[in-house]
Motif scaffolding. Structure first.
Motif, PDB file in Angstrom:
ATOM      1  N   TRP A  71      23.794 -22.581  72.036  1.00  0.00           N
ATOM      2  CA  TRP A  71      23.008 -23.053  71.313  1.00  0.00           C
ATOM      3  C   TRP A  71      21.977 -24.143  72.027  1.00  0.00           C
ATOM      4  O   TRP A  71      20.865 -24.487  71.937  1.00  0.00           O
ATOM      5  CB  TRP A  71      23.617 -23.864  70.189  1.00  0.00           C
ATOM      6  CG  TRP A  71      24.408 -22.964  69.088  1.00  0.00           C
ATOM      7  CD1 TRP A  71      25.725 -23.297  69.066  1.00  0.00           C
ATOM      8  CD2 TRP A  71      23.952 -21.684  68.617  1.00  0.00           C
ATOM      9  NE1 TRP A  71      26.056 -22.219  68.176  1.00  0.00           N
ATOM     10  CE2 TRP A  71      25.110 -21.259  67.754  1.00  0.00           C
ATOM     11  CE3 TRP A  71      22.947 -21.020  68.831  1.00  0.00           C
ATOM     12  CZ2 TRP A  71      25.200 -19.895  67.195  1.00  0.00           C
ATOM     13  CZ3 TRP A  71      22.830 -19.801  67.662  1.00  0.00           C
ATOM     14  CH2 TRP A  71      23.942 -19.289  67.223  1.00  0.00           C
ATOM     15  N   TYR A 114      19.433 -21.788  73.808  1.00  0.00           N
ATOM     16  CA  TYR A 114      18.492 -21.656  72.408  1.00  0.00           C
ATOM     17  C   TYR A 114      17.422 -22.449  72.337  1.00  0.00           C
ATOM     18  O   TYR A 114      16.222 -22.188  72.221  1.00  0.00           O
ATOM     19  CB  TYR A 114      19.162 -21.201  71.096  1.00  0.00           C
ATOM     20  CG  TYR A 114      18.484 -20.956  69.887  1.00  0.00           C
ATOM     21  CD1 TYR A 114      17.588 -20.006  69.995  1.00  0.00           C
ATOM     22  CD2 TYR A 114      18.122 -22.246  69.014  1.00  0.00           C
ATOM     23  CE1 TYR A 114      16.864 -19.657  68.915  1.00  0.00           C
ATOM     24  CE2 TYR A 114      17.394 -21.810  68.138  1.00  0.00           C
ATOM     25  CZ  TYR A 114      16.584 -20.769  67.961  1.00  0.00           C
ATOM     26  OH  TYR A 114      15.482 -20.555  66.899  1.00  0.00           O
ATOM     27  N   GLU A 174      13.574 -21.737  72.889  1.00  0.00           N
ATOM     28  CA  GLU A 174      12.471 -22.081  71.765  1.00  0.00           C
ATOM     29  C   GLU A 174      11.657 -22.989  72.419  1.00  0.00           C
ATOM     30  O   GLU A 174      10.337 -22.833  71.543  1.00  0.00           O
ATOM     31  CB  GLU A 174      13.396 -22.402  70.485  1.00  0.00           C
ATOM     32  CG  GLU A 174      12.749 -22.880  69.313  1.00  0.00           C
ATOM     33  CD  GLU A 174      13.535 -23.595  68.196  1.00  0.00           C
ATOM     34  OE1 GLU A 174      13.067 -23.160  67.006  1.00  0.00           O
ATOM     35  OE2 GLU A 174      14.274 -24.392  68.386  1.00  0.00           O
ATOM     36  N   LYS A 234      10.572 -15.443  67.014  1.00  0.00           N
ATOM     37  CA  LYS A 234      11.525 -16.708  66.900  1.00  0.00           C
ATOM     38  C   LYS A 234      12.861 -16.171  66.274  1.00  0.00           C
ATOM     39  O   LYS A 234      14.014 -16.630  66.654  1.00  0.00           O
ATOM     40  CB  LYS A 234      11.153 -17.971  66.556  1.00  0.00           C
ATOM     41  CG  LYS A 234      10.142 -18.642  67.403  1.00  0.00           C
ATOM     42  CD  LYS A 234       9.716 -19.823  66.759  1.00  0.00           C
ATOM     43  CE  LYS A 234       8.519 -20.641  67.781  1.00  0.00           C
ATOM     44  NZ  LYS A 234       8.253 -21.788  67.437  1.00  0.00           N
ATOM     45  N   PHE A 244      16.683 -16.020  67.644  1.00  0.00           N
ATOM     46  CA  PHE A 244      17.927 -16.389  67.091  1.00  0.00           C
ATOM     47  C   PHE A 244      18.926 -15.683  66.787  1.00  0.00           C
ATOM     48  O   PHE A 244      20.168 -15.991  67.037  1.00  0.00           O
ATOM     49  CB  PHE A 244      17.435 -17.342  65.664  1.00  0.00           C
ATOM     50  CG  PHE A 244      18.663 -18.216  65.120  1.00  0.00           C
ATOM     51  CD1 PHE A 244      19.051 -19.281  65.557  1.00  0.00           C
ATOM     52  CD2 PHE A 244      19.167 -17.433  63.979  1.00  0.00           C
ATOM     53  CE1 PHE A 244      20.124 -19.711  64.988  1.00  0.00           C
ATOM     54  CE2 PHE A 244      20.253 -17.935  63.341  1.00  0.00           C
ATOM     55  CZ  PHE A 244      20.701 -19.133  63.742  1.00  0.00           C
ATOM     56  N   PHE A 294      20.787 -14.771  70.025  1.00  0.00           N
ATOM     57  CA  PHE A 294      21.599 -15.741  70.524  1.00  0.00           C
ATOM     58  C   PHE A 294      22.769 -15.987  69.559  1.00  0.00           C
ATOM     59  O   PHE A 294      23.922 -16.283  70.055  1.00  0.00           O
ATOM     60  CB  PHE A 294      21.026 -17.465  70.316  1.00  0.00           C
ATOM     61  CG  PHE A 294      20.043 -17.480  71.761  1.00  0.00           C
ATOM     62  CD1 PHE A 294      20.844 -18.208  72.862  1.00  0.00           C
ATOM     63  CD2 PHE A 294      18.881 -17.036  71.973  1.00  0.00           C
ATOM     64  CE1 PHE A 294      20.138 -18.451  74.099  1.00  0.00           C
ATOM     65  CE2 PHE A 294      18.344 -17.357  73.122  1.00  0.00           C
ATOM     66  CZ  PHE A 294      18.693 -17.719  74.210  1.00  0.00           C
TER      67      PHE A 294
END
Length: 81
Positions: A14, A17, A21, A32, A36, A39
């Protein structure tokens, strides 16, 4: 102990991520969301490969995702960019 190890690996996922991002700040929402989902798949794959249990994988993944969300909300609220 395996739950804790998976939790830590997923927090690393995370965090990755968050970096990705941040680097793709000007991308469209569709990309996006796809990022997500990729991930999420990576986090579930890590959990499944270590825990070997669907139920525990879902539980640890949801816990790590909620922990990540709380940390992100806290940081964005009290430490604005």
């Amino acid at each position: 102990m395996k739950n804790y190890i998976v939790f830590l690996f997923q927090i690393i996922v995370w965090s990755g991520y968050t970096v990705v991002e941040w680097l793709s700040a000007h991308d469209r929402l569709l990309f996006k969301v796809l990022m997500f989902l990729i991930f999420c798949y990576l986090a579930v794959f890590i959990g499944k490969s270590i825990l070997k249990s669907n139920k525990r994988t879902v539980l640890v993944t949801c816990t790590s995702l909620m922990s990540y969300a709380v940390i992100e909300l806290f940081l964005n609220t009290f430490l604005p960019h």
